[in-house]
Every structure is written in C-alpha cells, then in structure tokens.
Design a protein around this motif. Structure first.
Motif, short mmCIF file in Angstrom:
data_model
loop_
_atom_site.label_atom_id
_atom_site.label_comp_id
_atom_site.label_asym_id
_atom_site.label_seq_id
_atom_site.Cartn_x
_atom_site.Cartn_y
_atom_site.Cartn_z
N SER A 83 -6.08 0.69 -8.79
CA SER A 83 -5.93 2.06 -8.05
C SER A 83 -5.60 3.17 -8.94
O SER A 83 -5.64 4.22 -8.51
CB SER A 83 -4.83 1.85 -6.99
N ARG A 84 -5.14 2.66 -10.01
CA ARG A 84 -4.65 3.71 -10.98
C ARG A 84 -5.93 4.18 -12.11
O ARG A 84 -5.85 4.60 -12.94
CB ARG A 84 -3.69 3.54 -11.85
N ASP A 89 0.79 -1.23 -0.08
CA ASP A 89 -0.02 0.18 0.03
C ASP A 89 0.89 1.29 -0.10
O ASP A 89 0.50 2.24 -0.68
CB ASP A 89 -0.85 -0.03 1.24
N GLU A 90 2.02 1.07 0.81
CA GLU A 90 2.67 2.23 0.82
C GLU A 90 3.35 2.82 -0.55
O GLU A 90 3.47 3.87 -0.91
CB GLU A 90 3.73 2.28 1.97
N ASN A 91 4.14 1.74 -1.03
CA ASN A 91 4.64 2.22 -2.28
C ASN A 91 3.91 2.48 -3.61
O ASN A 91 4.00 3.08 -4.43
CB ASN A 91 6.10 1.34 -2.73
N THR A 92 2.53 1.77 -3.34
CA THR A 92 1.72 1.93 -4.38
C THR A 92 1.13 3.54 -4.28
O THR A 92 1.13 4.30 -5.43
CB THR A 92 0.38 1.11 -4.16
N GLU A 93 1.01 3.99 -3.10
CA GLU A 93 0.62 5.42 -3.23
C GLU A 93 1.65 6.32 -3.57
O GLU A 93 1.21 7.32 -4.31
CB GLU A 93 0.20 5.48 -1.43
N PHE A 94 2.69 6.22 -3.13
CA PHE A 94 3.89 6.84 -3.72
C PHE A 94 4.11 6.85 -5.31
O PHE A 94 3.94 7.94 -5.95
CB PHE A 94 5.44 6.38 -3.06
N ASN A 121 1.28 6.14 -7.34
CA ASN A 121 0.34 6.70 -8.05
C ASN A 121 0.26 8.25 -8.00
O ASN A 121 -0.14 8.97 -8.59
CB ASN A 121 -0.97 6.12 -7.41
N LYS A 122 1.22 8.62 -6.74
CA LYS A 122 1.11 10.21 -6.76
C LYS A 122 2.28 10.73 -7.67
O LYS A 122 1.98 11.78 -8.09
CB LYS A 122 1.40 10.49 -5.22
#
Ligand code: SF4
Ligand code: SF4
Ligand code: SF4
Lengths: 452, 47
Positions: A245-246, A195-200, A202-203
């Motif tokens: 998520s994208r 979750d953490e690197n996915t968020e990074f 995606n941002k």
C-alpha cells in the motif's frame, strides 16, 4: 588512513579521509598495502625487493598511478576533521523525539530489550496530554531547525492509536504556527494493522518500520504471542499489505538475527522472496549470558554470510529482482556531510525519548535506566550534565573509533550499547564493531561489482 | 588509469566546508530501529 581489503576477486582500497574508493589490480593492491605516507615521486627502492615476481617497469607503472591519486588527495589523504569534531554539537537543538506511546506489547519477543514492552516498569499508555506536551517541548527546544521528527514507538504503538492520532493532529496544527515541518515515523510489529490505521499511517507517516525476522520457523522461535504461539502467519500478510500500500517504498521490514539463525542471509532472501523491497536484518545485541546472543566464535560464519549475501544481492539487483538491504546501502557520491558522520545518532542531545509518563531519556534504549533520566516534558527542563556527556562524545573522543576505517560510515557506534554493555560511553561494543566493519567492506564490494 | 578504477570523488573533504546544517534525519543504528548506519542517509542539501 587507507584501508585495503579483498573480497572474492575484488581488491579494494578505501581512502578513509577523502571517502574515495579505489578498485585495484593485484599489483597495485600489494603496493598500496605496503606503503606508508608521505609518498615520494620515485618508486621506493624497497618495493622492487618486496615484489619479486613482477617486472620493474610494471611496478613503476603501478606506482605512478598510485602516486597520481596521492597527489590528487584521494589516497593517503590527511585527516583534517579533528578540529571540526571539537566544537560540534555544542548546544545543538533537539530535532527528534521517540515517543513511547505504549509501554505495553501484544507480543512477547524473547530478545526484547524493552522487557516485553514494559521497560522494567508497569505496563502503561501515554496520555494525549503528554503527547501534546512532548510536541511543545520539541518545538520549544528546536531552535532554528525546521525539519523535526517524531517516531511512535513502544512497546507496540498501535495499542495506543488514539494518542498517535491526537499527537499527529496537534503537531500539524502547531507546525504551521511555528514554521516547522514534522516528519512522523512508526515502528510496529503489525499485529493490529487494519485498513483504517493503515490509511492513517500512509497519509501521515514518512517512514514505517515493520518487524519480522524472516523465515517462519526463525520468526516464531523468538517473536511469540502472549499465549506462546508464533506470530508469522498472522503478521506476514498484514505487513505485505502495508508495504504494497506504500508502493514498496518509505518503509522497512526489519528483523533481528540471533545465534539461532547464523544463516540469516536466508532470512533476508526470504523477505525478498516474499516481495519486500526494503529490508533490514540486524544482529541481536545484549547481555552475553543469553544463549541466543552472538558470540565472538560466530564471527567467521557471519562474515561468510554477509559476503554470500552481497553476491546474491548484486545478482538479484541486476536480473530484475531488485531489493534493498539496509546495511548494504551506501551513497558514495551524495551521502551525509562529514559533520553528520562524525556526530552519529545524536542520542542525548538532538534525539531524545519520552516515556508514557513524560520522562525524558537520551534514547529509547536508555528508558527505564533511572540514572539516565534527564527530565520530564511537563516542565521541559533537561539535565545539562547528561546532555553534555552525550554532546561531548564523537568519533574523535573514542580511541578505538579514531583509528577505525569505518568511522565515517558507522559514526561511532551505539552509545546505549557502549554505556549499558561496556560501562563507558567511549567504549564501543567490540562485537558490534566487527560486524559493522564487515558490512562496510561488503557494501563497498557491492559498489565495486555494480561499477563493472 | 589502467590498473585502478576510482568509484567516486573526494566527497568527504568537500562536505566539510558546507555541511552541518542539521536538517537531515537523525540516525539510529541499534538493533531495534532501522534508521542508521549513517552512510546510507540522505543529505537534505543535495536534493
Ligand atoms: S542535511 Fe546534509 S549538510 Fe545538513 S547536516 Fe545533514 S548531511 Fe550535513
Ligand atoms: S565500528 Fe566500532 S570502532 Fe569503528 S567507528 Fe564504529 S563504533 Fe567506532
Ligand atoms: S544510542 Fe544507540 S540505540 Fe540510542 S539512538 Fe543512538 S544508536 Fe540508537
């Protein structure tokens, strides 16, 4: 140059130089295939003899339609690009870097060109310092280009996420100072996604390339873990989550097909069935001594696969199961300018790769081939000799490309394949060409179907 | 036209005049990355 071809019930003529695509009835197809420019206003006599089963007035009518396109410059149009090609890309600035943040990998894919991540060297990670130097190097060499690209690549880049992050942060700082706009992308096997690197990601990342070969048994035969087990069950759900998520956009799930799955259309459709909307599956390329490499004798089967995939593609896109297949995407109205199409990937001049040690190569595929080493980001100088070799290579310097109907869609093929497999930058890898040409034909066939 | 359907205009010729700014994404068509087959790329000028 006009390229005529038939797929299923479609007769198609591609006017190579104008980029116009014409869908013809059978008679026009026969006529266009028989003609050589320049055309005369009157129907040439030989046509009446060559086409005996059609009445004269039909031949005249068909010919007059063809002649109209010819006078409009959309059929048998002239090649006016050679001079443009001559002085293109001279001293072009650098606008994209492939950062090999990790020369290590947590998978052991059997077809890996990168020697399972190590690139024929010791396994190593890029330091934050080299990451910063690479950004400085890119900005310094980018001239007036505003949009700059950085792809985080490996090996497996998520194995060095801290440097991915620090490099992005540094570039965001620097882009304001220098009036640039960075676009980041990352190519990953997905094993370490959380979750953490996915968020990074995606941002910060404009595009994400996620590797998966398709059906479980196909994927697990080639994409194996260090302990020898398959990777599908661990990776597939992570990639799915990432893609969702994208918003199912600005990513690709991509696979490689080999001789082990010549029925690769099933893998493409498998990815689509899983709910991936952006897909790409490409042929493996490399040393033909490996038993999983595509051989010339496999071409008829592969051509059939592309045609059948094209039909299913049209069907699904019409009935609510829309998806994209990378190699069938062609923008007939607003694609890139012809200058871009002539110059190709830009390896060795616009696009360079940087290793964990900061060494610079023409592109990711050349990394580890010492004779192509161009310099290091520490001092920022690059070999002008190697650079010029790449700058001077374009569609018009390669005899086989010059006469190829696909030249403005392919833009001259992969120079790494040419250099490393064929021994000459101006000699494209013929097997790859055959597949490229088939994909272009299928893409145009799809356009013809979708225009109905 | 009864017998011929043309799908697009002569885009390539037109693009020769105003193209070449270099602002678009680089393209790579190797089997290990998915950013090219040039023809499916977007032109930054046509947005
Ligand atoms: S942004 Fe458009 S005009 Fe500029 S080089 Fe790319 S394709 Fe050509
Ligand atoms: S398909 Fe091959 S010959 Fe044709 S343009 Fe591409 S590299 Fe050149
Ligand atoms: S030389 Fe081949 S692998 Fe390298 S950037 Fe160009 S297309 Fe991609």
């Amino acid at each position: 140059m006009v390229h005529t071809f038939q797929i299923k019930d479609k007769n198609i003529a591609l006017d190579v130089n104008s980029g116009c695509v014409h869908v013809l009835d059978k008679l026009c197809y026969e006529i266009v295939s028989a003609l050589e420019p320049p055309l005369t206003k009157e129907t040439p006599e030989f046509l009446y003899g060559a086409i005996q089963d059609e009445p004269r007035e039909d031949i005249d009518e068909a010919y007059s339609e063809i002649y109209e396109l010819y006078s409009d410059g959309t059929l048998f149009s002239e090649d006016s690009y050679e001079n443009i090609a001559l002085d293109m890309k001279k001293r072009s600035p650098v606008k994209a870097l492939c950062l090999h943040v990790s020369h290590d990998c947590n998978l052991r894919c059997k077809y890996c060109f990168a020697d399972e991540g190590a690139y024929h060297h010791d396994r190593s990670l890029m330091s934050a310092e080299v990451g910063r130097r690479a950004i400085d190097f890119l900005i310094k060499n980018s001239g007036s280009r505003r949009n700059l690209e950085v792809d985080f690549f490996g090996g497996e880049p998520l194995m060095n996420m801290s440097v991915v992050k620090s490099t992005v942060e540094y570039a965001r700082e620097q882009e304001k100072i220098h009036g640039k706009n960075f676009r980041f992308t990352i190519t990953t096997n997905g094993l370490l996604l959380n979750d953490e690197n996915t968020e990074f990601i995606n941002k910060n990342m404009y595009n994400v390339v996620l590797s998966l070969d398709g059906r479980r048994e196909v994927n697990d035969k080639m994409r194996v873990r260090a302990d020898g087990g398959g990777s599908y069950d661990i990776i597939m759900p992570k990639l799915k989550k990432m893609a969702d998520s994208r918003g199912q956009d600005n990513y690709y799930v991509r696979g490689t097909y080999t001789r082990n799955n010549l029925d690769f259309s099933k893998d493409v459709l498998h990815l689509a069935d899983l709910g991936f909307k952006q897909t790409s599956v490409e042929p493996v390329v490399g040393d033909e001594s490996e038993d999983y490499m595509i051989r010339r004798e496999d071409l008829p089967k592969l051509f059939e696969e592309y045609e059948n995939l094209a039909d299913e593609y049209v069907r699904r896109r019409a009935d609510g199961r829309w998806f994209n297949f990378f190699h069938f995407m062609i923008d007939l109205e607003q694609g890139p300018c012809v200058i871009k199409r002539l110059s190709g990937c830009g390896a060795g001049c616009e696009y360079l790769a940087v290793t964990p040690d900061g060494d610079i190569y023409p592109c990711h595929q050349f990394v580890g081939h010492e004779e192509y080493k161009m310099g290091n980001v520490a001092d920022g100088e690059i070999s002008s000799e190697i650079r010029e070799t790449f700058e001077n290579c374009n569609v018009y310097t390669k005899p086989s490309c010059r006469d190829c109907f696909a030249k403005f869609y392919c833009s001259g093929g992969c120079m790494a394949n040419a250099c490393l497999l064929c021994g000459d930058i101006n000699t494209p890898h013929e097997l790859s060409c055959e597949l490229m040409r088939k994909r272009v034909e299928c893409s145009l066939y799809i356009k013809a179907c979708e225009a109905e | 036209m009864k017998r011929i359907k043309t799908l697009n205009s002569a885009v390539l010729k037109q693009s020769a005049a105003k193209g070449g700014c270099g602002e678009c994404q680089t393209s790579c068509q190797s089997a290990c990355k998915t950013s090219c087959t040039v023809a499916n790329q977007k032109c930054e000028q046509s947005k």
